[in-house]
Enzyme design. Sequence first.
Site: not given
Lengths: 231, 231, 231, 231
Positions: D94, D96, D119, D168, D229
């Site tokens: 779990h 967040h 995948d 949540h 360059y």
Amino acid sequence: MLEELKMAVYEANMLLAGSGLVFGTFGNVSGIDRDCGIVAIKPSGVDYSVLKAEDIVLVDLDGNVVESKLRPSSDTPTHIELYKAFPNIGGVCHTHSTYATSFAQAGRHIKPYGTTHADYFGGVIPCTRRMTPDEIAGEYEKNTGLVIAETFNSLDPERMSAVLVNSHGPFTWGKDANASVMNSVYLEMVANMAMNTEILKALGNDCDPMQPELLRKHFDRKHGKNKYYGQ
Amino acid sequence: MLEELKMAVYEANMLLAGSGLVFGTFGNVSGIDRDCGIVAIKPSGVDYSVLKAEDIVLVDLDGNVVESKLRPSSDTPTHIELYKAFPNIGGVCHTHSTYATSFAQAGRHIKPYGTTHADYFGGVIPCTRRMTPDEIAGEYEKNTGLVIAETFNSLDPERMSAVLVNSHGPFTWGKDANASVMNSVYLEMVANMAMNTEILKALGNDCDPMQPELLRKHFDRKHGKNKYYGQ
Amino acid sequence: MLEELKMAVYEANMLLAGSGLVFGTFGNVSGIDRDCGIVAIKPSGVDYSVLKAEDIVLVDLDGNVVESKLRPSSDTPTHIELYKAFPNIGGVCHTHSTYATSFAQAGRHIKPYGTTHADYFGGVIPCTRRMTPDEIAGEYEKNTGLVIAETFNSLDPERMSAVLVNSHGPFTWGKDANASVMNSVYLEMVANMAMNTEILKALGNDCDPMQPELLRKHFDRKHGKNKYYGQ
Amino acid sequence: MLEELKMAVYEANMLLAGSGLVFGTFGNVSGIDRDCGIVAIKPSGVDYSVLKAEDIVLVDLDGNVVESKLRPSSDTPTHIELYKAFPNIGGVCHTHSTYATSFAQAGRHIKPYGTTHADYFGGVIPCTRRMTPDEIAGEYEKNTGLVIAETFNSLDPERMSAVLVNSHGPFTWGKDANASVMNSVYLEMVANMAMNTEILKALGNDCDPMQPELLRKHFDRKHGKNKYYGQ
């Protein structure tokens, strides 16, 4: 000659390299000795990881290389025009930093939305007009500097130390090379927050919040009288 | 005097420096000794990389420097007003962190959209009204604190430990200096996710997904019976 | 055999691993020896943290493993089709980098909005059409290469060294394996700024700026005659 | 007892800590020994920087602590309901994490837009319904698990190893604790790109590109016949 200036410009380039604003050979910083009219600038296409103080190239205000084995940054003529147009500045920095460049690509000024902006930039950060096919076909890098100078016709380069070149990216300046790099860092922060601010204003205030019961439950399980989170 | 408080405030400032929320000399943290009414706060314009515990400045609640060679943060009068308005707090932190500042610049409250918010903030995180020209021209930093206090007229500073100052950025507080910094960190996370949440709600649910055949093909070449990805 | 090619491909894979564009076993880089028609490529599903030069797999242009204990990347047939279709390229890189993949998932080309794009990519970076159920059910990885080749029907792979495979992600190429990785890095930067540019153009220029009094106050407290920020 | 399981769960928690998805005491990982029906899980409110293998808490499937000085994660009842509802899983994670939580806060499923999604996740990543006041007031954490199980009524938890709990954040699972953490990492990538994809689709394809002359000028000054360059 001008070893102190070369060292200062080297250190400012390494400050830029460590700022997270550039990658590989991107970006360049210069400084000027106003007494002798000599500009010290990063060599073209050299990776910061191998750059040395002795690699810094000296050029005069006509763009002639004064002392070097290496070619100066291809953007050198732009730097020179800025030193000519803004007689009180001592350093110039050019990056393709993400947010400032995004505003430049969108052809948009950065409006002042808060005190972070106001702490460093005294008004709207201007974006130049697009360059014409003739300006691009001609002395392109010099013309880039001239278009910046045109944009600052009625602006004070000491209260506004940054510009966005349309479809290209930012140039910043300051009292010396180091200060010009710091202004690039502040510009990027300000641009990031200005974009977020405009998104948040466009979104408005209509979204429904979470359930009030769930809000109270989670706050109180951590902070309430009967909290049960933690040891 | 108050060596323990100065050390705690020093450590909280270094916690802020390591949090990724501030750059250079940005931000400041203070703590208070309620018994003697003395506030310890970061000195003005000092880079975290050279900050020492002995640099922390002590001031009384009238803003007089009690002990220091250095000037206190220019935001000190704001911190003092917060200590006066919220008698139970022990520390205050101020940052210009990207997402919280973006909400402040947009003049928008942060609504609670989920339990990450609810774990730390007991309701809508308020944004102050804009300050008036008179408030800005007068004792500006003190007035910033007064406008925050006005915003909290009917709010409990122990259930809501953060505020967004309009067109400026966030202040947070807590039981001590360290807790005020942690609340700045949580606020930034919450602001980031609140902005994303509002974008996702605005986008709605209309986009076409990928081809179902391609979905199945890729899932099964890694996880199906005849998988052939890997060794 | 081909120890030098294997070492170069190993180093290019490690360059990719250090670029921040890939995670875990994601992505793969190959290089080709045009004289003998042998491709060196990352083995399938091997984490970069344990990858060794000797793990690099050699395959011929029919996809047969020439020398290896390990199975080649499952994307090998796509690499092979690119080497066949673009006879002047020497290396191919595949990533699922965030912004480039987001454009691929949206089925959108990346238009050129500025000189960062123009420094590396000579026009619109194309996105392929979606693959058909038949192409997915058949030789899927080979067909992925064929759809890329079809997209480049009228494009010059030396002026455009990147493609977005619809609903999948980017492939880039270059004169060798190392150059193909650098083009993946440039592509990701360009995609990031292109997305920001489009957001900024969509937002337009309507937001109200901050109060001019507050702008002047903050600029002058740091830079004005009576500045009082800092020591 | 179950030292091997505790060590595996400790290592999976440290993998999570190093993944960049969690901060401070956020997040928790568990693993189960199906033979004895014992779950090993992170203790509540313990910072990863001080977590030790011996701190891992053992609980039975009724939520009773079997062996520990410490209290288990406050989310333990949610983990237990997942182990009961999905008999073939061996680990639960779990977090967040920013993007997955943003989708959860917006109450939105994550549609499959590309092969990165495919995948790892075999379809739409579902978001649960909002919990009722009664479910929140009652055995809240257990009810969170029951609402997830309800959401998976007609879904196969082996082809879909992630869920977004409304308002949540995400839970993920896998054959063991380590696999559940990896699925949280993949989920966050997929959520990030899904949000970008939807933004890009909403923006459409109307923006004007840069001037073609400038595009050609910059490409050719780096890659053309007369490039100037670099050294």
